[in-house]
Each structure stands twice: as structure tokens, then as C-alpha cells.
Design a protein around this motif. Structure first.
Motif, PDB file in Angstrom:
ATOM      1  N   LEU A   1       1.056  -1.666  -0.211  1.00  0.00           N
ATOM      2  CA  LEU A   1      -0.169   0.233  -0.017  1.00  0.00           C
ATOM      3  C   LEU A   1       0.333   1.406   0.009  1.00  0.00           C
ATOM      4  N   TRP A   2       2.136   1.159   0.429  1.00  0.00           N
ATOM      5  CA  TRP A   2       2.971   2.580   1.013  1.00  0.00           C
ATOM      6  C   TRP A   2       4.046   3.053  -0.895  1.00  0.00           C
ATOM      7  N   ALA A   3       3.880   1.129  -1.103  1.00  0.00           N
ATOM      8  CA  ALA A   3       4.380   1.506  -2.321  1.00  0.00           C
ATOM      9  C   ALA A   3       2.810   2.167  -3.558  1.00  0.00           C
ATOM     10  N   PHE A   4       2.402   1.807  -3.521  1.00  0.00           N
ATOM     11  CA  PHE A   4       1.462   2.127  -4.538  1.00  0.00           C
ATOM     12  C   PHE A   4       0.575   3.830  -4.284  1.00  0.00           C
ATOM     13  N   ILE A   5       0.969   4.118  -2.949  1.00  0.00           N
ATOM     14  CA  ILE A   5       0.719   5.817  -2.717  1.00  0.00           C
ATOM     15  C   ILE A   5       1.449   6.357  -3.368  1.00  0.00           C
TER      16      ILE A   5
END
Length: 320
Positions: free
Chosen positions: A37-41
């Protein structure tokens, strides 16, 4: 009658080992999914059609992680009446929402990878972000239409005790809709599996040809071939065994065709064992993001390995 049956035929009395494995899967899944999630955001790369499907796959995984703690508590036993009902009416259906949403989005990802390698101008419409968003909305509508009634149909008001299963709490209408949702889920699985196996098979065939004819692409082709083969193998391991036993077990829930207690118990344990394999995809999905999504791979590599990822043309020419 049901109470008598449960006193002589308890099928769910060996669930503690399953709960232990679910705890491990949950801890690994929540950690890796939060990283995803952090990487996509934080990624600043342009959106791609395939990334839309990956983000929806991640969303379905978070729904599963909301349901797992309740299933773990239920499998450990000695749960309250309200928690048992909540598991059967809410967290249980959430697991199946994740299961079939994941299967469909994995099939979309496989087809998209095939479209990337063919680079056909006739199929450009299928590779647009707007089309992926539309298809994702259709998928969620379909999955919710099948599973939300399992949440909405009231449960029987019976006392929860050892041996009582979710099937025992369902009304006749609930059992019939549950059976219908299982049948529709099987149809989804067979169609999605055909798309996954056919698309990945065609990609593997093209990659094998490139490896043999173009020496310059041999290294990247071998790498891509191995990744696609591993993704396909993980799909088969996670989802095929569960669907092999799902329908026979359903017959024990909604019909009286199977009355032998040992057979019922064997089918129940087979269903739970293969469901554990299906839920194991929660640990594999972040690896899929890393293999398929270059923006995700770059972000994670730079953050955790402190070095830039090796650039290649896999995202535009050869699916990894």
C-alpha cells in the motif's frame, strides 16, 4: 434432530492447528500488504491498466485481513454467541468476497500481460486505464451481488455450542443462497482459470521462442519465463485444491445425501485444509506486485535495498 446429530457427529473439533497457521498468514500478509500500500501510494509513476487490477487485488486482500482475526478466534473455540454469528454472517462472506475477487483480478492481470507481449493495435482498447476501472467496478458489483445476501439473510436463533457450524445457523433460504453462491463461485473459478492458464501458457510459449532465437534477450527471457511459471504454479496450488473439494462438501451442508459422520468430517477437514491454501495467496500477492509492477519494484528496492533496481524493458516488451 440437529442437536442430536451434533452430539454424535462433531466435525469441527480440530481447528486449533488451522488457527495457528492463520495467525502466521495474517502477520505476514498485513506486513507485506502495508508495504505494498505504501509503495503504491508513494509511487509517482504514470498509471497503467495492469496497476488498476493490482490495486484492486490489494483492496480485496485488506478485506480478507479484516475477516481473518474473527475466523482465528472462531477456530480457537469457546467463542460467544454474537462472535459466532458475526463470523458466519460477516467475516465468512468477506473471505469468499476476497477469494473470488482475487481470482478474477489475477485472471485480468494474466490476460493483460499477454496483451502487452502481443502488442496488437486491435486490442489497445482493452489496455486503457478507463477500461480497467470499468471492469473493476463490474467485478465488485458481481462479487457483492453474489455474497452480500449471505450477510443479509437472517440466521437461526439457536444456542451456539461445541459442534455447531455456520451451516447450522443458516435458515433454509440461507442454505439455498449459500449453495447458489458456491455454484456461481465455481463458475467464476473455471472461467478465470481458463483465462489464467491460457494467457500464461501463450506467454510462456512466446518467451521460450525468444530464448531460443534471440541470444541478446536470453537472460531477460529466462527471467521472465521463470517468473510467469512461478505465478502460474502459485495460482494452481492456492486455488485448484479448494475448488476440487468445495462442491462435495457443500452437499453435506444443504442435502442429506451424505450421512456418514466420518465422511462428513473428512470432507470438512479437506475443505478447511484447502481453504487454508487458498488464503495463503495473501502472502504471495506482494511477490506478484514485485514481479509485475515496475513502479512497485523500484519503490521497494530503493527503500529497502538502498540501491536502484536494475532497469530493463520487461514492462514494455517481455512480461516478467
Amino acid at each position: 434432530m440437529e442437536s442430536a446429530n451434533h452430539s454424535t457427529c462433531v466435525i469441527n473439533d480440530k481447528m486449533v492447528p488451522f488457527a495457528t497457521f492463520y495467525i502466521i498468514i495474517f502477520l505476514i500478509g498485513i506486513t507485506t500488504s502495508l508495504v505494498a500500500l505504501w509503495a503504491f501510494i508513494t509511487s509517482k509513476s504514470a498509471k497503467k491498466c495492469i496497476n488498476v487490477y493490482l490495486i484492486n487485488l490489494l483492496l480485496s486482500d485488506f478485506l480478507l485481513m479484516m475477516a481473518l482475526p474473527v475466523k482465528i478466534a472462531n477456530d480457537l473455540g469457546n467463542v460467544s454467541q454474537s462472535l459466532m454469528v458475526f463470523h458466519c454472517q460477516v467475516s465468512g462472506p468477506l473471505i469468499y468476497i476476497n477469494l473470488y475477487a482475487s481470482i478474477i483480478f489475477l485472471s485480468f492481470i494474466s490476460v493483460q500481460r499477454y496483451l502487452q507481449i502481443t502488442q496488437s493495435s486491435k486490442l489497445l482498447r482493452l489496455q486503457e486505464v478507463s477500461f480497467a476501472v470499468l471492469m473493476s467496478a463490474v467485478v465488485w458489483f458481481l462479487i457483492l451481488f453474489i455474497n452480500v445476501p449471505n450477510m443479509a439473510i437472517p440466521m437461526n436463533n439457536i444456542t451456539v455450542k461445541q459442534g455447531v457450524t455456520c451451516s447450522d445457523l443458516k435458515t433454509e433460504m440461507g442454505k439455498h443462497w449459500h449453495a447458489l453462491s458456491v455454484f456461481l463461485g465455481m463458475a467464476i473459478f473455471f472461467n478465470a482459470s481458463a483465462a489464467v492458464l491460457l494467457s500464461n501458457g501463450l506467454v510462456l510459449k512466446q518467451l521460450w521462442g525468444r530464448r531460443e532465437t534471440d541470444p541478446e534477450d536470453q537472460a531477460s527471457a529466462r527471467h521472465a519465463f521463470r517468473n510467469i511459471a512461478l505465478v502460474t504454479l502459485a495460482y494452481v496450488i492456492c486455488f485448484v485444491p479448494y475448488h476440487a473439494v468445495r462442491m462435495p462438501y457443500t452437499f453435506t451442508q444443504v442435502t442429506e445425501l451424505i450421512t456418514d459422520c466420518d465422511l462428513k468430517k473428512s470432507l470438512f477437514l479437506a475443505k478447511e485444509s484447502t481453504l487454508l491454501l487458498a488464503i495463503l495467496h495473501l502472502c504471495f500477492d506482494p511477490l506478484l506486485y514485485f514481479i509485475i509492477c515496475r513502479a512497485f519494484r523500484d519503490r521497494v528496492t530503493k527503500a529497502f535495498l538502498k540501491r536502484p533496481s536494475i532497469p530493463d524493458d520487461a514492462d514494455t516488451q517481455i512480461p516478467e
